[in-house]
Enzyme design. Structure first.
Site, PDB file in Angstrom:
ATOM      1  N   CYS A   1      43.958   5.348   9.958  1.00  0.00           N
ATOM      2  CA  CYS A   1      44.540   6.458  10.643  1.00  0.00           C
ATOM      3  C   CYS A   1      43.829   7.799  10.008  1.00  0.00           C
ATOM      4  CB  CYS A   1      46.158   6.295  10.459  1.00  0.00           C
ATOM      5  SG  CYS A   1      46.580   6.703   8.947  1.00  0.00           S
TER       6      CYS A   1
ATOM      7  N   ASP B   1      54.634  13.422   2.066  1.00  0.00           N
ATOM      8  CA  ASP B   1      55.070  13.980   3.578  1.00  0.00           C
ATOM      9  C   ASP B   1      55.457  15.594   3.485  1.00  0.00           C
ATOM     10  OD1 ASP B   1      54.378  11.774   4.859  1.00  0.00           O
ATOM     11  OD2 ASP B   1      56.327  10.909   5.290  1.00  0.00           O
TER      12      ASP B   1
ATOM     13  N   ARG C   1      45.017   2.971   4.716  1.00  0.00           N
ATOM     14  CA  ARG C   1      46.537   2.246   4.809  1.00  0.00           C
ATOM     15  C   ARG C   1      46.385   1.080   5.147  1.00  0.00           C
ATOM     16  NH1 ARG C   1      50.016   6.859   7.644  1.00  0.00           N
ATOM     17  NH2 ARG C   1      51.691   5.969   6.419  1.00  0.00           N
TER      18      ARG C   1
ATOM     19  N   LYS D   1      63.142  10.521  11.257  1.00  0.00           N
ATOM     20  CA  LYS D   1      62.242   9.686  11.993  1.00  0.00           C
ATOM     21  C   LYS D   1      61.884   8.437  11.064  1.00  0.00           C
ATOM     22  CE  LYS D   1      57.732  10.618  11.561  1.00  0.00           C
ATOM     23  NZ  LYS D   1      56.822   9.193  11.259  1.00  0.00           N
ATOM     24  N   ASN D   2      61.535   8.673  10.060  1.00  0.00           N
ATOM     25  CA  ASN D   2      61.312   7.455   9.091  1.00  0.00           C
ATOM     26  C   ASN D   2      62.290   6.458   8.803  1.00  0.00           C
ATOM     27  OD1 ASN D   2      58.746   8.339   9.189  1.00  0.00           O
ATOM     28  ND2 ASN D   2      58.569   9.060   7.052  1.00  0.00           N
TER      29      ASN D   2
ATOM     30  N   ARG E   1      51.439   3.600  13.330  1.00  0.00           N
ATOM     31  CA  ARG E   1      51.335   2.612  12.177  1.00  0.00           C
ATOM     32  C   ARG E   1      52.601   1.763  12.068  1.00  0.00           C
ATOM     33  NH1 ARG E   1      48.829   1.091   7.757  1.00  0.00           N
ATOM     34  NH2 ARG E   1      50.677   0.975   6.267  1.00  0.00           N
TER      35      ARG E   1
ATOM     36  N   ARG F   1      55.458  14.093  17.726  1.00  0.00           N
ATOM     37  CA  ARG F   1      55.787  12.658  17.140  1.00  0.00           C
ATOM     38  C   ARG F   1      56.991  12.967  15.964  1.00  0.00           C
ATOM     39  NH1 ARG F   1      51.384  11.026  13.837  1.00  0.00           N
ATOM     40  NH2 ARG F   1      53.104   9.584  13.132  1.00  0.00           N
TER      41      ARG F   1
ATOM     42  N   ILE G   1      49.241   9.362  -3.188  1.00  0.00           N
ATOM     43  CA  ILE G   1      49.696   8.224  -2.480  1.00  0.00           C
ATOM     44  C   ILE G   1      48.533   7.832  -1.472  1.00  0.00           C
ATOM     45  CG2 ILE G   1      51.378   7.394  -0.933  1.00  0.00           C
ATOM     46  CD1 ILE G   1      52.679   8.139  -3.763  1.00  0.00           C
TER      47      ILE G   1
HETATM   48  C1  UD1 Z   1      55.891   5.580   4.729  1.00  0.00           C
HETATM   49  C2  UD1 Z   1      56.277   6.630   5.685  1.00  0.00           C
HETATM   50  C3  UD1 Z   1      55.186   7.922   5.450  1.00  0.00           C
HETATM   51  C4  UD1 Z   1      55.197   8.187   4.183  1.00  0.00           C
HETATM   52  C5  UD1 Z   1      54.812   7.028   3.076  1.00  0.00           C
HETATM   53  C6  UD1 Z   1      55.039   7.396   1.667  1.00  0.00           C
HETATM   54  C7  UD1 Z   1      57.431   5.558   7.418  1.00  0.00           C
HETATM   55  C8  UD1 Z   1      57.072   5.318   8.871  1.00  0.00           C
HETATM   56  N1  UD1 Z   1      56.209   6.068   7.053  1.00  0.00           N
HETATM   57  O1  UD1 Z   1      54.444   5.102   5.171  1.00  0.00           O
HETATM   58  O2  UD1 Z   1      55.613   8.934   6.413  1.00  0.00           O
HETATM   59  O3  UD1 Z   1      54.052   9.071   3.786  1.00  0.00           O
HETATM   60  O4  UD1 Z   1      55.942   5.972   3.209  1.00  0.00           O
HETATM   61  O5  UD1 Z   1      56.140   7.780   1.414  1.00  0.00           O
HETATM   62  O6  UD1 Z   1      58.437   5.482   6.947  1.00  0.00           O
HETATM   63  N2  UD1 Z   1      49.878   0.402   0.478  1.00  0.00           N
HETATM   64  C9  UD1 Z   1      48.885  -0.914   0.099  1.00  0.00           C
HETATM   65  N3  UD1 Z   1      49.135  -2.116   0.971  1.00  0.00           N
HETATM   66  C10 UD1 Z   1      50.152  -2.193   1.681  1.00  0.00           C
HETATM   67  C11 UD1 Z   1      50.926  -1.121   2.231  1.00  0.00           C
HETATM   68  C12 UD1 Z   1      50.858   0.038   1.293  1.00  0.00           C
HETATM   69  O7  UD1 Z   1      48.066  -0.619  -0.732  1.00  0.00           O
HETATM   70  O8  UD1 Z   1      50.134  -3.299   1.931  1.00  0.00           O
HETATM   71  C13 UD1 Z   1      49.579   1.544  -0.124  1.00  0.00           C
HETATM   72  C14 UD1 Z   1      49.125   2.516   0.636  1.00  0.00           C
HETATM   73  O9  UD1 Z   1      47.628   2.606   0.889  1.00  0.00           O
HETATM   74  C15 UD1 Z   1      49.522   3.792   0.106  1.00  0.00           C
HETATM   75  C16 UD1 Z   1      50.948   3.253  -0.768  1.00  0.00           C
HETATM   76  O10 UD1 Z   1      50.838   2.184  -0.686  1.00  0.00           O
HETATM   77  O11 UD1 Z   1      48.733   4.073  -0.858  1.00  0.00           O
HETATM   78  C17 UD1 Z   1      52.119   3.795   0.122  1.00  0.00           C
HETATM   79  O12 UD1 Z   1      52.140   3.403   1.269  1.00  0.00           O
HETATM   80  P1  UD1 Z   1      53.540   2.837   2.130  1.00  0.00           P
HETATM   81  O13 UD1 Z   1      54.731   3.391   1.151  1.00  0.00           O
HETATM   82  O14 UD1 Z   1      53.531   1.480   2.536  1.00  0.00           O
HETATM   83  O15 UD1 Z   1      53.577   3.877   3.289  1.00  0.00           O
HETATM   84  P2  UD1 Z   1      53.846   3.727   4.828  1.00  0.00           P
HETATM   85  O16 UD1 Z   1      55.071   2.707   4.519  1.00  0.00           O
HETATM   86  O17 UD1 Z   1      52.951   3.361   5.697  1.00  0.00           O
END
Ligand code: UD1
Length: 426
Positions: A119, A310, A124, A22-23, A95, A406, A332
């Site tokens: 969420c 995850d 996030r 999925k991801n 998201r 999902r 995380i």
């Molecule tokens: C992706 C995955 C999700 C997984 C996560 C961590 C997808 C669709 N989703 O989510 O399943 O749980 O990686 O492996 O692939 N952060 C910030 N600012 C930002 C972006 C992120 O502070 O602009 C922080 C987040 O709050 C979190 C950390 O960075 O603490 C990691 O988030 P991120 O890797 O971006 O997660 P997703 O890409 O949303």
């Protein structure tokens, strides 16, 4: 709303095939906005999130057609962008919709994307996505819940971008935006998840020049244009890890095909420490519980190759049936212990101390998990309840299973085929 009824206590035995990730699928579908040629993706999983992403890119101008021959073969074609706006009604559902920001900006010079908002697993933010786009020259404005990003007159320009946190989504968005930017982009502190490597592989076969995907420094040499390609989506490592733990919690033995043990990264070591044993097979691997049984094991979630957030909820369910205590620390996402009160309703003994949960495993005395009506608020929390239910005494009714739809393809069919007693009640 559908519910799942699970009668626990059966050992899972047999062969279970892993679906496309999925991801990985979600960013790859966003990448179909980047070219006017046809892109063919294979191994596309049948999931609600994939349908949502396909709907979103359709709204933006991508025509998609399921191809005959094998399931999960889809042709995407985006002759021209019909819109550069990702509206609230589509983004709020998922998201990952924010991943259209980079492609729209690269191809259309503009992206108007609804802010994803909070969420179930925390706030996030998307600040890293936005500051990265600014480094590439985009002008960003926030108003009325929307982000408007505009490329400068001559298009995006390569830049050095430092991510203060290895965000998966920000790394992916920036890869897609930088692929056709003028000059060189370097992403320092990039996330290293295998799904990023999969996206880089697709972009490279579309003509992009990318080096270092899978490491924390990625270099992208901008090219004028991207073309069509054929790409097979990587196997879902989180799905594989989930079924590994389903074998573990029921004391069964599963042959996992299409899954890649290497993709589990550091999680493999922790699962072995917890008492699972793996053997490689010709088309995947086998997993069972070692003779000493499950042992309490501490884990801390970390960016890849560390223990994935995850798989945290599933590991917690597993540890409920281990001998001894486990400390499970989430680093995380804040607020990712929504499964704890539901597991407690099934008899689990878990206490939360800030970002850590202390699980008192009951393994040696046999499971103390008992079936109960439960519900969950996010995808991985829901599946942790499925694992607990498979091991629990009696019947568990799991509500709000749209979360499971999902992210887990054919969940109940896959579990039924390896001996679980699972039924979907419409
Ligand atoms: C992706 C995955 C999700 C997984 C996560 C961590 C997808 C669709 N989703 O989510 O399943 O749980 O990686 O492996 O692939 N952060 C910030 N600012 C930002 C972006 C992120 O502070 O602009 C922080 C987040 O709050 C979190 C950390 O960075 O603490 C990691 O988030 P991120 O890797 O971006 O997660 P997703 O890409 O949303």
């Amino acid at each position: 709303m559908d519910r799942l009824l699970i009668t626990g206590g059966r050992k899972l035995e047999g062969t279970l095939a892993i679906s496309g990730a999925k991801n990985a699928a979600l960013p790859l579908i966003a990448a179909t906005l980047l070219t006017g040629d046809t892109l063919e993706l294979r191994n596309v999983p049948e999931l609600a999130d994939v349908v949502s992403m396909m709907r979103l890119v359709q709204r933006l101008g991508v025509a998609s057609t399921y191809l005959p021959g094998e399931p999960g073969r889809v042709a995407f074609h985006c002759q021209e962008l019909l819109s550069t706006t990702a509206p609230y009604d589509l983004v709020r559902k998922m998201r990952a919709s924010v991943l259209v920001l980079g492609p729209l900006l690269a191809r259309g010079g503009e992206a108007i994307v609804s802010m994803p908002g909070g969420c179930a697993i925390g706030t996030r933010p998307i600040d890293l996505h936005l500051s990265g786009m600014e480094r590439l020259g985009a002008i960003i404005e926030l108003s009325q819940g929307y982000v408007t990003a505009r490329a400068p007159a001559g298009g995006l320009k390569g830049a050095r971008i430092e991510l203060t946190q290895p965000s998966v989504g920000a790394t992916e968005n920036l890869l897609m935006a930088a692929a056709t930017a003028k000059g060189t982009t370097t992403i320092i502190g990039a996330a290293r998840e295998p799904e990023i490597v999969d996206l880089a592989l697709l972009l490279s076969s579309m003509g992009a020049a990318i080096e270092g995907a899978g490491t924390s420094t990625i270099t992208i040499e901008g090219v004028a244009q991207l073309h069509g390609a054929v790409h097979s989506i990587m196997p879902d490592r989180i799905e594989a890890g989930t079924y590994v733990m389903a074998a573990g919690i029921t004391g069964g033995r599963l042959h996992i095909t299409g899954g890649d043990l290497g993709l589990l990264g550091g999680a493999r070591e922790k699962l072995e420490e917890a008492g699972l044993q793996f053997t490689d097979t010709a088309d995947g691997f086998a997993v069972s519980v070692a003779s000493e049984g499950l042992r309490g094991t501490d884990v801390m979630t970390r960016p890849y190759p560390g223990f994935p957030t995850d798989l945290q909820a599933q590991f917690m369910a597993l540890m409920c049936n281990a001998e001894g205590a486990s400390m499970i620390t989430e680093t995380i996402f804040e607020n990712r212990f929504m499964h704890v009160p539901e597991l407690a309703r099934m008899g689990a003994q878990i206490t939360i101390h800030g970002g850590s949960a202390l699980v008192r495993g009951q393994g040696a005395r046999g499971t103390t998990l008992r079936g109960a009506p439960v519900m969950a608020t996010d995808l991985r929390a829901s599946v942790s309840l499925v694992l607990a239910a498979l091991a629990a005494e009696g019947e568990t009714e799991i509500n709000r299973i749209y979360h499971l739809d999902r992210g887990y393809e054919h969940l109940e069919q896959k579990l039924q085929a390896v001996g679980a007693c699972v039924e979907r009640i419409p």
